[in-house]
Enzyme design. Structure first.
Site, PDB file in Angstrom:
ATOM      1  N   ASP A   9       1.015  -1.194  -0.060  1.00 42.82           N
ATOM      2  CA  ASP A   9       0.012  -0.134   0.022  1.00 42.82           C
ATOM      3  C   ASP A   9       0.984   1.261  -0.047  1.00 42.82           C
ATOM      4  O   ASP A   9       1.583   1.424   0.973  1.00 42.82           O
ATOM      5  CB  ASP A   9      -0.976   0.017   1.374  1.00 42.82           C
ATOM      6  CG  ASP A   9      -1.935   1.110   1.550  1.00 42.82           C
ATOM      7  OD1 ASP A   9      -1.950   1.958   0.261  1.00 42.82           O
ATOM      8  OD2 ASP A   9      -2.326   1.318   2.390  1.00 42.82           O
ATOM      9  N   ASP A 104      -3.097   2.570  -5.873  1.00 46.09           N
ATOM     10  CA  ASP A 104      -1.702   2.635  -4.890  1.00 46.09           C
ATOM     11  C   ASP A 104      -1.826   1.288  -4.038  1.00 46.09           C
ATOM     12  O   ASP A 104      -1.188   1.284  -3.055  1.00 46.09           O
ATOM     13  CB  ASP A 104      -1.779   3.956  -4.029  1.00 46.09           C
ATOM     14  CG  ASP A 104      -2.986   3.885  -2.892  1.00 46.09           C
ATOM     15  OD1 ASP A 104      -3.918   3.268  -3.367  1.00 46.09           O
ATOM     16  OD2 ASP A 104      -2.785   4.600  -2.031  1.00 46.09           O
ATOM     17  N   GLU A 105      -2.420   0.342  -4.562  1.00 46.63           N
ATOM     18  CA  GLU A 105      -2.492  -0.945  -3.579  1.00 46.63           C
ATOM     19  C   GLU A 105      -2.517  -2.200  -4.544  1.00 46.63           C
ATOM     20  O   GLU A 105      -3.184  -2.335  -5.809  1.00 46.63           O
ATOM     21  CB  GLU A 105      -3.926  -1.038  -3.300  1.00 46.63           C
ATOM     22  CG  GLU A 105      -4.190  -0.164  -1.994  1.00 46.63           C
ATOM     23  CD  GLU A 105      -5.428  -0.415  -1.302  1.00 46.63           C
ATOM     24  OE1 GLU A 105      -5.414  -0.178  -0.023  1.00 46.63           O
ATOM     25  OE2 GLU A 105      -6.306  -0.820  -1.948  1.00 46.63           O
TER      26      GLU A 105
HETATM   27 MG    MG Z   1      -2.411   4.137   0.208  1.00 47.25          MG
END
Ligand code: MG
Length: 405
Positions: A9, A104-105
């Site tokens: 993350d 973003d993961e």
């Molecule tokens: Mg994040």
């Protein structure tokens, strides 16, 4: 039981991306905003800004007050997507990515030989190093390692920024007790309310539920069983979230408080909601249109339709409902899809015409991903200011091959 998943993350992704592109902002409070006006909210805050109490959703006015030296930057999603590709490449230089869950993961399934703690944490360190050296120093991530995807994700949330956390199967379920219900992916505000009304307010109680009780609260044996097993570290796929409706509403800007203005904005909201419906893999059976008028009057109407996911079909139903509204000066419009059916359970129409419409919608999604959300839209929306494109943040990156090949 082994550690099967590693979850990455990125920390404060949009803000870190800006610090990456503009080195003079590194180490400084930065907030990414849809536009620079006091009434809007921060989309993301750098860690330096977070230390001043600024987070996603903090208003620009409040952020300025809390942190007078803060720099506001208008979001540039194309840049964030470009950087995302570089991050994906860096992670994949260490370990293949199993699924990209949002910009973003990402989650990776560990090879059998890497499923012990030492190997898994060594890989995590390698990934962090690869992002630092191959992409940029200002990009940090929190890595979570766990026996299934859900627990790996939870682990990644436990330490920020630059975290590395392992949830051991042997520590279950006690390891989870310090969390809140809302920390679990899939438990949103509505689901939390349902747990509360069933008398479950702590994670310890959640972990104590039997399959039958869990299924009762979730309203589904499939979801209840999956949750029961996930909490025990079993490797089952995360169940579909309990999405029951999806929609958008907007208070009309003063210049759009007319029949035409309101209609155009409604159609724009529809365009956005239909795109999200496809992106999240749902079909809808019910469209509802609502209008608030000056003088606090409300009107709403809904229509039940055959399973639908394409913009053109939904546009038609929305226009039919809109035509039924009482006249008056509109203040707010909304469109909501309910009775959603997930991809696994949908048997979409086999009619050629319907298939073509869906193909058209998907082609439109691709163009919009590539060039910005309102690049391609239907004629009904034409004439309305499509406004600032960056108002819509990306929640996921559905087809990476279409962006900057
Ligand atoms: Mg994040």
């Amino acid at each position: 039981m082994r550690l099967r998943y590693l979850f990455v993350d990125m920390n404060s992704y949009f803000a870190s991306a800006e610090q990456h592109y503009r080195p003079e902002l590194r180490g400084k409070p930065v907030a990414v905003v849809p536009m620079i006006v006091d009434s809007t909210c921060c989309l993301a805050a750098s860690y330096e800004a977070k230390y001043c109490g600024i987070k996603t959703g903090t208003s620009v006015a409040e952020a300025r007050q809390r942190c007078p030296g803060i720099t506001f930057i208008v979001a540039d999603h194309v840049r964030y997507i470009k950087l995302h590709h570089q991050i994906v490449e860096a992670v994949e230089s260490c370990l293949p990515i199993t699924a990209i869950l949002s910009i973003d993961e990402m989650v990776c399934r560990l090879w059998q030989q890497d499923q012990e703690e030492d190997q898994a944490t060594a890989l995590a360190a390698q990934i962090k190093q690869a992002i630092r050296t191959q992409v940029g120093e200002s990009l940090r991530c929190s890595v979570g390692i766990g026996p299934n995807r859900m627990l790996a994700k939870l682990a990644s949330d436990l330490q920020k920024p630059d975290g590395l956390t392992v949830i051991h199967p042997a520590d279950l379920p006690d390891r989870l007790y310090s969390l809140e219900l809302r920390d679990f992916p899939g438990i949103g505000r509505n689901m939390e309310r349902r747990f509360h009304s069933a008398g479950i307010t702590r994670v310890e109680q959640l972990c104590d539920l039997t399959v039958a009780d869990m299924s009762r609260v979730w309203g589904s044996t499939v979801i209840g069983t999956a949750w029961y097993r996930l909490l025990r570290g079993d490797d089952v796929l995360p169940p579909p979230t309990h999405t029951r409706s999806l929609g958008h509403s907007q208070v009309l800007p003063p210049e759009s408080r007319t029949e035409e203005g309101a209609r155009a904005i409604l159609m724009r909201l529809l365009h956005k909601a239909a795109g999200r419906l496809r992106q999240t893999g749902y079909w809808t059976r019910c469209v509802e249109v609502a209008v608030s008028y000056y003088g606090s009057e409300h009107w709403r109407a809904s229509a039940t339709i055959p399973l639908c996911q394409d913009t053109l079909g939904l546009l038609q139903t929305t226009a039919d409902l809109w035509a039924m509204r009482p006249l008056g000066r509109p203040l707010k419009v909304s469109v909501t899809f309910s009775k959603l059916v997930s991809r696994e359970n949908a048997a979409p129409s086999l009619l050629l015409e319907d298939r073509e419409r869906l193909d058209l919608s998907q082609a439109m999604d691709h163009a919009n991903m590539r060039f910005g959300i309102y690049s391609v839209y239907f004629g009904a929306m034409h004439g309305e200011q499509t406004g600032n494109r960056t108002r819509i943040a990306f929640h996921s990156v559905p087809d990476l091959s279409l962006i900057d090949p």
